[in-house]
Design a protein around this motif. Structure first.
Motif, short mmCIF file in Angstrom:
data_model
loop_
_atom_site.label_atom_id
_atom_site.label_comp_id
_atom_site.label_asym_id
_atom_site.label_seq_id
_atom_site.Cartn_x
_atom_site.Cartn_y
_atom_site.Cartn_z
N UNK A 56 0.81 -1.22 0.00
CA UNK A 56 0.00 0.00 0.00
C UNK A 56 0.85 1.27 0.00
N UNK A 57 1.94 1.31 0.74
CA UNK A 57 2.75 2.53 0.83
C UNK A 57 3.74 2.70 -0.30
N UNK A 58 3.91 1.65 -1.13
CA UNK A 58 4.86 1.74 -2.25
C UNK A 58 4.20 1.40 -3.57
N UNK A 59 2.88 1.35 -3.62
CA UNK A 59 2.18 0.89 -4.83
C UNK A 59 2.52 1.74 -6.05
N UNK A 60 2.81 3.04 -5.85
CA UNK A 60 3.15 3.91 -6.97
C UNK A 60 4.53 3.58 -7.54
N UNK A 61 5.30 2.76 -6.84
CA UNK A 61 6.63 2.38 -7.29
C UNK A 61 6.67 0.96 -7.86
N UNK A 62 5.50 0.33 -7.99
CA UNK A 62 5.45 -1.09 -8.36
C UNK A 62 4.52 -1.30 -9.55
N UNK A 340 16.73 6.19 0.40
CA UNK A 340 18.12 6.54 0.07
C UNK A 340 18.13 7.50 -1.10
N UNK A 341 18.54 8.73 -0.86
CA UNK A 341 18.55 9.76 -1.90
C UNK A 341 19.77 9.62 -2.80
N UNK A 342 19.55 9.84 -4.08
CA UNK A 342 20.63 9.92 -5.07
C UNK A 342 20.35 11.15 -5.93
N UNK A 343 20.83 12.29 -5.46
CA UNK A 343 20.53 13.54 -6.14
C UNK A 343 19.04 13.86 -6.04
N UNK A 344 18.42 14.09 -7.18
CA UNK A 344 16.99 14.41 -7.22
C UNK A 344 16.12 13.17 -7.20
N UNK A 345 16.72 12.00 -7.23
CA UNK A 345 15.96 10.75 -7.27
C UNK A 345 16.34 9.89 -6.07
N UNK A 346 15.91 8.63 -6.07
CA UNK A 346 16.23 7.70 -4.99
C UNK A 346 16.87 6.45 -5.56
N UNK A 347 17.42 5.64 -4.67
CA UNK A 347 17.98 4.36 -5.10
C UNK A 347 16.92 3.51 -5.77
N UNK A 348 15.69 3.55 -5.25
CA UNK A 348 14.62 2.77 -5.87
C UNK A 348 14.28 3.30 -7.25
N UNK A 349 14.26 4.62 -7.42
CA UNK A 349 14.01 5.20 -8.74
C UNK A 349 15.02 4.70 -9.77
N UNK A 375 9.46 -3.50 -9.39
CA UNK A 375 9.52 -2.25 -8.65
C UNK A 375 10.65 -1.36 -9.17
N UNK A 376 10.49 -0.06 -8.97
CA UNK A 376 11.50 0.90 -9.40
C UNK A 376 11.18 1.47 -10.77
N UNK A 377 11.89 2.51 -11.12
CA UNK A 377 11.63 3.19 -12.39
C UNK A 377 12.77 3.04 -13.40
N UNK A 378 13.74 2.20 -13.07
CA UNK A 378 14.80 1.92 -14.03
C UNK A 378 15.51 3.16 -14.53
N UNK A 379 15.78 4.11 -13.62
CA UNK A 379 16.47 5.33 -14.04
C UNK A 379 15.58 6.27 -14.82
N UNK A 380 14.26 6.17 -14.62
CA UNK A 380 13.33 7.06 -15.31
C UNK A 380 12.73 6.48 -16.57
N UNK A 381 12.99 5.20 -16.83
CA UNK A 381 12.50 4.56 -18.05
C UNK A 381 11.17 3.84 -17.88
#
Length: 425
Positions: A56-62, A340-349, A375-381
């Motif tokens: 429920x708390x990560x559904x937008x990332x999956x 975990x932040x990586x600049x403007x994105x996260x490790x999961x992103x 899960x994740x956005x594959x670097x925005x892809x």
């Protein structure tokens, strides 16, 4: 049997500025109770079914992906012929002898080969249960097939590690940068150990050879890390992690299964965060695992036993609770990566984390409509937060897409017919 190696591999035009893409494949055995797993609605407004409620708390990332099939698993037994090719998609050779074959290289190892030299360790193979050898006389398959999902070649599985302290030491245990002379001396010692072990290996039986291979792989991992550290070459992207924090995270020996899972997943996150590797696989348990889940409410038996539910309500309920527990561990992993932040994105992103099983319903041993989450956005892809319902779509088309996002263009992988265009943002 032919290999699943791509006929062509070249650099992709797809580029990811900044942090690199990390890729992981998480496997759990024995399938799922599909009625509590597959959403009824498609798109972003789907309702989470009971087994997926922990998301429920990560559904937008999956992404929930249904309708992905593995046609080359229809032959063979109920388990081994479906697990050994989980990441290859190719037919598995039925054997009780040395002529094992998963049909091809696994997708994680193909990615690792293409990224070789970019990180100290090419890939990380993690587990919580040791390799099981011997023969399952009921089906005529070697039990080794149930212990591996990562394959360097069709005939050579990649050794997995279940001891978290050894994993940590492999990642961070020796600072080879301190002295080039010391590193060269240590390298010479490793070369001697490897040469001696190779001579011994040829005199061992098959099962002992696999145990020896696990040892050799651990030695090679140290060797590769020392080589990377003494190379002195700067990477385009460098992680920012406090060395004191890394030292603080050295794990102890876990007391139980749940702690073991937590520690191994934490190590995978730490490996990605420090860019020690960009590819990982993790087996929650071996195929046909009978691990007891009595620590869960209402569960009174082992995983494999409950997966053979025989359509009995009491077993189905316990089976579904085990499914839900696995999803809960997956959700916790994603929360850590998202923090975990990586600049403007996260490790999961900047990651692609696949989570699934090699069969759908454990009672039927069905290799179609597999339970797969990405899960994740594959670097925005990748456009996350949806349920995409396919119909008789090869699972390898997902792997084709993940290879493409990793900058590896191929004509096909396994039985793929092309990438899944619906994934892309």
């Amino acid at each position: 049997m032919h290999s699943a190696l791509p006929s062509t591999v070249r650099a992709s035009t797809r580029e990811n500025a900044g942090a690199p893409v990390r890729t992981a494949f998480l496997y759990f055995p024995n399938g799922v109770w599909e009625k509590a797993w597959v959403p009824k609605e498609e798109g972003s407004e789907y309702a989470l079914p009971p087994s997926l409620e922990p998301l429920v708390d990560v559904r937008d990332d999956v992404l929930v992906l249904s309708g992905l099939d593995k046609k080359n698993s229809h032959g063979g037994d109920g388990h081994y012929a479906k697990t050994a090719n989980f990441l290859t998609g190719m037919p598995v050779t039925k054997t009780t002898s040395k002529d094992i074959s998963s049909g091809g290289i696994s997708v994680d190892q193909l990615i690792a080969k293409q990224l070789k030299g970019e990180t100290p360790i090419a890939s990380l193979e993690l587990a919580t249960e040791p390799v099981v050898s011997g023969i399952d006389s009921n089906v005529g398959y070697t039990r080794l097939y149930g212990s591996y999902i990562s394959w360097e070649t069709p005939n050579r599985p990649v050794a997995k590690e279940m001891n978290p302290r050894i994993v940590y030491d492999r990642l961070f245990g020796r600072d080879a940068k301190t002295s080039k002379t010391e590193a060269e001396s240590y390298q010479n010692l490793l070369d001697y150990v490897l040469d001696d072990a190779k001579r011994v290996r040829g005199r061992l039986g098959r099962d002992d050879q696999f145990k020896m291979d696990e040892y050799l792989e651990a030695v090679r991992a140290v060797e590769r890390r020392i080589e990377f550290a003494t190379r002195g070459q700067q990477r385009e992207w460098e992680p920012s992690v406090d060395p004191a924090e890394i030292a603080r995270r050295r794990p102890g020996v876990p007391n139980d299964f749940r702690e073991h899972i937590d520690v191994m997943l934490d190590l995978m996150v730490l490996a990605f965060q420090t860019d020690s590797t960009r590819v990982a696989s993790f087996m929650f348990a071996n195929d046909v695992s009978g691990r007891n889940f009595s620590f869960l409410d209402r569960v009174k038996g082992g995983h494999h036993e409950m997966s053979h539910h025989e359509n009995k309500d009491a077993k189905i309920d316990q089976y579904q609770q085990i499914n839900r527990w696995h999803v809960t561990q997956f959700a916790a992993l994603l929360q850590k990566m998202k923090s975990i932040r990586e600049g403007e994105s996260t490790l999961l992103d900047n990651s692609m984390i696949m989570f699934g099983s090699s069969i759908s319903d454990g009672n039927r041993h069905d290799p179609d409509n597999l339970p797969i989450l990405l899960a994740g956005r594959g670097g925005g892809n990748i456009q996350s937060g949806r349920h995409i319902a396919y119909k008789e779509m090869p699972l390898c088309n997902l792997y084709h897409s993940m290879l493409d996002i990793n900058g590896i263009e191929i004509e096909s992988f396994g039985d793929s017919t092309g990438p899944l265009a619906e994934l892309l943002s």
